[in-house]
Design a protein around this motif. Structure first.
Motif, PDB file in Angstrom:
ATOM      1  N   VAL A 176       0.838  -1.204   0.000  1.00 52.80           N
ATOM      2  CA  VAL A 176       0.000   0.000   0.000  1.00 52.80           C
ATOM      3  C   VAL A 176       0.874   1.255   0.000  1.00 52.80           C
ATOM      4  N   CYS A 177       1.966   1.229   0.741  1.00 55.98           N
ATOM      5  CA  CYS A 177       2.868   2.387   0.752  1.00 55.98           C
ATOM      6  C   CYS A 177       3.447   2.646  -0.633  1.00 55.98           C
ATOM      7  N   ARG A 178       3.759   1.581  -1.365  1.00 57.69           N
ATOM      8  CA  ARG A 178       4.253   1.765  -2.731  1.00 57.69           C
ATOM      9  C   ARG A 178       3.186   2.400  -3.614  1.00 57.69           C
ATOM     10  N   VAL A 179       1.936   1.971  -3.448  1.00 60.81           N
ATOM     11  CA  VAL A 179       0.837   2.557  -4.218  1.00 60.81           C
ATOM     12  C   VAL A 179       0.678   4.035  -3.889  1.00 60.81           C
ATOM     13  N   LEU A 180       0.677   4.358  -2.606  1.00 58.22           N
ATOM     14  CA  LEU A 180       0.509   5.750  -2.185  1.00 58.22           C
ATOM     15  C   LEU A 180       1.658   6.612  -2.687  1.00 58.22           C
ATOM     16  N   GLN A 181       2.863   6.081  -2.613  1.00 54.88           N
ATOM     17  CA  GLN A 181       4.019   6.849  -3.072  1.00 54.88           C
ATOM     18  C   GLN A 181       3.936   7.119  -4.571  1.00 54.88           C
ATOM     19  N   LEU A 237       7.457   6.868   4.096  1.00 56.79           N
ATOM     20  CA  LEU A 237       6.503   7.721   3.401  1.00 56.79           C
ATOM     21  C   LEU A 237       6.040   8.893   4.240  1.00 56.79           C
ATOM     22  N   CYS A 238       5.996   8.677   5.556  1.00 53.88           N
ATOM     23  CA  CYS A 238       5.392   9.641   6.477  1.00 53.88           C
ATOM     24  C   CYS A 238       6.451  10.136   7.458  1.00 53.88           C
ATOM     25  N   PRO A 239       6.563  11.460   7.657  1.00 52.11           N
ATOM     26  CA  PRO A 239       7.617  11.982   8.536  1.00 52.11           C
ATOM     27  C   PRO A 239       7.388  11.739  10.015  1.00 52.11           C
ATOM     28  N   GLN A 240       6.135  11.489  10.433  1.00 52.31           N
ATOM     29  CA  GLN A 240       5.840  11.276  11.845  1.00 52.31           C
ATOM     30  C   GLN A 240       4.993  10.007  11.996  1.00 52.31           C
ATOM     31  N   VAL A 241       5.623   8.960  12.544  1.00 51.72           N
ATOM     32  CA  VAL A 241       4.967   7.671  12.740  1.00 51.72           C
ATOM     33  C   VAL A 241       5.161   7.246  14.188  1.00 51.72           C
ATOM     34  N   VAL A 242       4.070   6.913  14.862  1.00 47.51           N
ATOM     35  CA  VAL A 242       4.165   6.357  16.209  1.00 47.51           C
ATOM     36  C   VAL A 242       3.245   5.147  16.300  1.00 47.51           C
ATOM     37  N   GLU A 243       3.483   4.336  17.308  1.00 43.55           N
ATOM     38  CA  GLU A 243       2.612   3.207  17.600  1.00 43.55           C
ATOM     39  C   GLU A 243       2.008   3.427  18.981  1.00 43.55           C
ATOM     40  N   PHE A 244       0.713   3.204  19.055  1.00 47.16           N
ATOM     41  CA  PHE A 244       0.052   3.296  20.359  1.00 47.16           C
ATOM     42  C   PHE A 244      -1.185   2.426  20.360  1.00 47.16           C
ATOM     43  N   GLY A 245      -1.315   1.637  21.426  1.00 46.17           N
ATOM     44  CA  GLY A 245      -2.480   0.787  21.550  1.00 46.17           C
ATOM     45  C   GLY A 245      -2.593   0.203  22.943  1.00 46.17           C
ATOM     46  N   PRO A 246      -3.376  -0.848  23.091  1.00 47.49           N
ATOM     47  CA  PRO A 246      -3.733  -1.384  24.411  1.00 47.49           C
ATOM     48  C   PRO A 246      -2.614  -2.194  25.040  1.00 47.49           C
ATOM     49  N   LEU A 247      -2.929  -2.856  26.146  1.00 48.63           N
ATOM     50  CA  LEU A 247      -1.963  -3.668  26.886  1.00 48.63           C
ATOM     51  C   LEU A 247      -1.470  -4.835  26.036  1.00 48.63           C
ATOM     52  N   LEU A 298      -5.235  17.289  16.206  1.00 47.61           N
ATOM     53  CA  LEU A 298      -4.434  17.441  14.993  1.00 47.61           C
ATOM     54  C   LEU A 298      -5.227  17.946  13.792  1.00 47.61           C
ATOM     55  N   LEU A 299      -6.549  17.773  13.814  1.00 46.81           N
ATOM     56  CA  LEU A 299      -7.353  18.234  12.682  1.00 46.81           C
ATOM     57  C   LEU A 299      -8.305  19.350  13.075  1.00 46.81           C
ATOM     58  N   ALA A 300      -9.251  19.068  13.980  1.00 48.08           N
ATOM     59  CA  ALA A 300     -10.258  20.080  14.297  1.00 48.08           C
ATOM     60  C   ALA A 300      -9.662  21.316  14.958  1.00 48.08           C
ATOM     61  N   ASP A 301      -8.668  21.131  15.811  1.00 52.33           N
ATOM     62  CA  ASP A 301      -8.086  22.263  16.541  1.00 52.33           C
ATOM     63  C   ASP A 301      -6.943  22.926  15.804  1.00 52.33           C
ATOM     64  N   ALA A 302      -6.546  22.366  14.652  1.00 61.82           N
ATOM     65  CA  ALA A 302      -5.413  22.908  13.896  1.00 61.82           C
ATOM     66  C   ALA A 302      -5.901  23.355  12.519  1.00 61.82           C
ATOM     67  N   PRO A 303      -5.309  24.393  11.952  1.00 61.16           N
ATOM     68  CA  PRO A 303      -5.736  24.867  10.650  1.00 61.16           C
ATOM     69  C   PRO A 303      -5.352  23.894   9.542  1.00 61.16           C
ATOM     70  N   ALA A 304      -6.153  23.825   8.497  1.00 62.89           N
ATOM     71  CA  ALA A 304      -5.817  23.008   7.345  1.00 62.89           C
ATOM     72  C   ALA A 304      -4.631  23.612   6.618  1.00 62.89           C
ATOM     73  N   THR A 305      -3.834  22.764   5.986  1.00 65.68           N
ATOM     74  CA  THR A 305      -2.681  23.253   5.238  1.00 65.68           C
ATOM     75  C   THR A 305      -3.082  23.779   3.878  1.00 65.68           C
ATOM     76  N   GLY A 306      -4.267  23.324   3.387  1.00 66.95           N
ATOM     77  CA  GLY A 306      -4.701  23.766   2.086  1.00 66.95           C
ATOM     78  C   GLY A 306      -4.039  23.055   0.924  1.00 66.95           C
ATOM     79  N   ARG A 307      -3.079  22.198   1.205  1.00 63.80           N
ATOM     80  CA  ARG A 307      -2.399  21.479   0.121  1.00 63.80           C
ATOM     81  C   ARG A 307      -3.049  20.137  -0.086  1.00 63.80           C
ATOM     82  N   PRO A 308      -3.002  19.628  -1.319  1.00 69.79           N
ATOM     83  CA  PRO A 308      -3.423  18.248  -1.515  1.00 69.79           C
ATOM     84  C   PRO A 308      -2.480  17.329  -0.757  1.00 69.79           C
ATOM     85  N   ALA A 309      -3.010  16.233  -0.260  1.00 65.72           N
ATOM     86  CA  ALA A 309      -2.174  15.269   0.471  1.00 65.72           C
ATOM     87  C   ALA A 309      -2.526  13.857   0.038  1.00 65.72           C
TER      88      ALA A 309
END
Length: 386
Positions: free
Chosen positions: A146-151, A335-345, A375-386
């Motif tokens: 999927v990352c190859r497709v997105l790239q 592909l993405c400059p900021q990647v984290v992992e977070f989940g349950p026990l 990250l979305l509702a409280d922050a302004p849109a960049t206006g760029r396609p992503a």
């Protein structure tokens, strides 16, 4: 009623026996829920693996929830306290294969997105889910595909949260903001087979390998850095001999692995191993496999937002960590400059009787929803396609 949604969806996903690479209908179930919300849902199969890319919005910033719908085999069902694919509530736990790794996270992603879109139908930026049925297997035709497709079509995420079970003692205590790389080798040392009574007519590869192996085990490969512990070297398998007690073997085969930090490179580690083997005069062949490069997301907008969401919901101050094995984050980080992992026990993952505390489900969903808000509702849109 809303607080029951994540449990109901988690149960529905656990009930599908999606052992790698079989998705068993999990992604179709999720797509059916997301499409009415305005998500464009694409099936991106590859090599017998099911992949789903579901996106709402066309502008940046683009926040991606990433995860997997496949699970490891449960083993003999008789060993389980209840059938592994019959979700069961027992003693305050949700029991079933995938309860912790990671169908509850996937359910929490979906319900968090549903609640966020209902509250912010015209939200800035874009939300996406990336799901695969190949995370627990070879991982070559899943998230990597999927990352190859997105790239190729220049779809670039700004933030990515992988829902792997990262919490240790309580929900929210650990965020993985990076992972070590994995480099494996199979080294075959060639000797000369012979009779144990006539060692002068043979050459024992075990005896020849032993001093080199001792040096490999004692070597400090690097000192790590501010984010990573030192690189480690481990032998996982060592094979030699014909099974007979009077035969010197003709070869010895060693499997070994590095879990390495950003302080070392695969090329440097391989070169240092080869140098040690050559210095000890071994005749050998080596085959190297790079399982994944290390990745790191330094403290910044994503880490800060997630720590804030966790603290608001649970009162826990989450620590950043790079320990543990590899994950699909290694592909997303390309592909993405900021990647984290977070989940349950994670205390019961891959175990017989895998389970998750029922009272963790709604807080997990709320953390993901709050992250969307920050990250979305409280922050302004960049206006760029992503």
């Amino acid at each position: 009623m809303a607080d029951q949604d994540v449990l109901a969806l988690a149960r529905a996903l656990i009930a599908r026996p999606s052992v790698t690479p079989d998705d068993a209908g999990c992604q179709a179930l999720i797509a059916a829920r997301l499409q009415p919300l305005g998500f464009a849902c694409e099936s991106l199969p590859s090599g017998g693996v099911s992949n789903l890319w579901a996106r709402r919005g066309v502008q940046g910033p683009l926040l991606v929830f990433a995860g997997h719908t496949d699970v490891v085999p449960p083993g003999p069902p008789a060993d389980w306290p209840s059938p592994p694919f019959e979700p069961t509530e027992r003693d305050g736990q949700l029991v079933g294969r995938g309860a912790a790794d990671m169908k509850t996270s996937v359910a929490a992603f979906v319900v968090a997105a549903e609640e966020f879109v209902a509250a912010h139908p015209a939200h800035p930026g874009s939300i996406a889910l990336l799901l695969t049925s190949d995370e627990e297997g070879p991982a070559t035709e899943g998230t990597a595909h999927v990352c190859r497709v997105l790239q190729a079509r220049a779809e670039t995420p700004d933030y990515c949260i992988v829902g792997e079970p990262t919490s240790t003692a309580r929900l929210g205590d650990t965020i993985k903001n990076g992972r070590r790389g994995s480099l494996s080798a199979r080294i075959t040392v060639r000797g000369i087979q012979g009779h144990v009574a006539y060692p002068h007519l043979a050459r024992n590869p075990i005896h020849q390998l032993a001093p080199a192996l001792a040096e490999l085990g004692a070597t400090a490969w690097d000192q790590g850095n501010a984010y990573f512990p030192p690189t480690t070297f481990q032998v996982s398998n060592l094979h030699a001999g014909t099974g007979a007690g009077n035969v010197i073997p003709g070869q010895a085969v060693m499997d070994c692995n590095f879990r390495f930090s950003t302080a070392s490179t695969p090329a440097d580690l391989q070169a240092r191993v080869e140098h040690i083997l050559q210095r000890h005069g071994l005749e050998y062949d080596s085959r190297w496999t790079l399982g994944g490069e290390p990745f790191l997301t330094p403290p910044g907008p994503l880490c800060t937002a997630l720590q804030s969401a966790i603290a608001e919901e649970t009162g826990v101050q989450a620590s950043l960590s790079t320990t543990g094995g590899t994950s699909d984050g290694r592909f997303l980080a390309r592909l993405c400059p900021q990647v984290v992992e977070f989940g349950p026990l994670n205390r019961t993952i891959h175990q017989v009787g895998e389970s998750l505390p029922l009272d963790n489900l709604v807080p997990l969903k709320n953390i993901y929803r709050r992250l969307l808000e920050i990250l979305l509702a409280d922050a302004p849109a960049t206006g760029r396609p992503a």
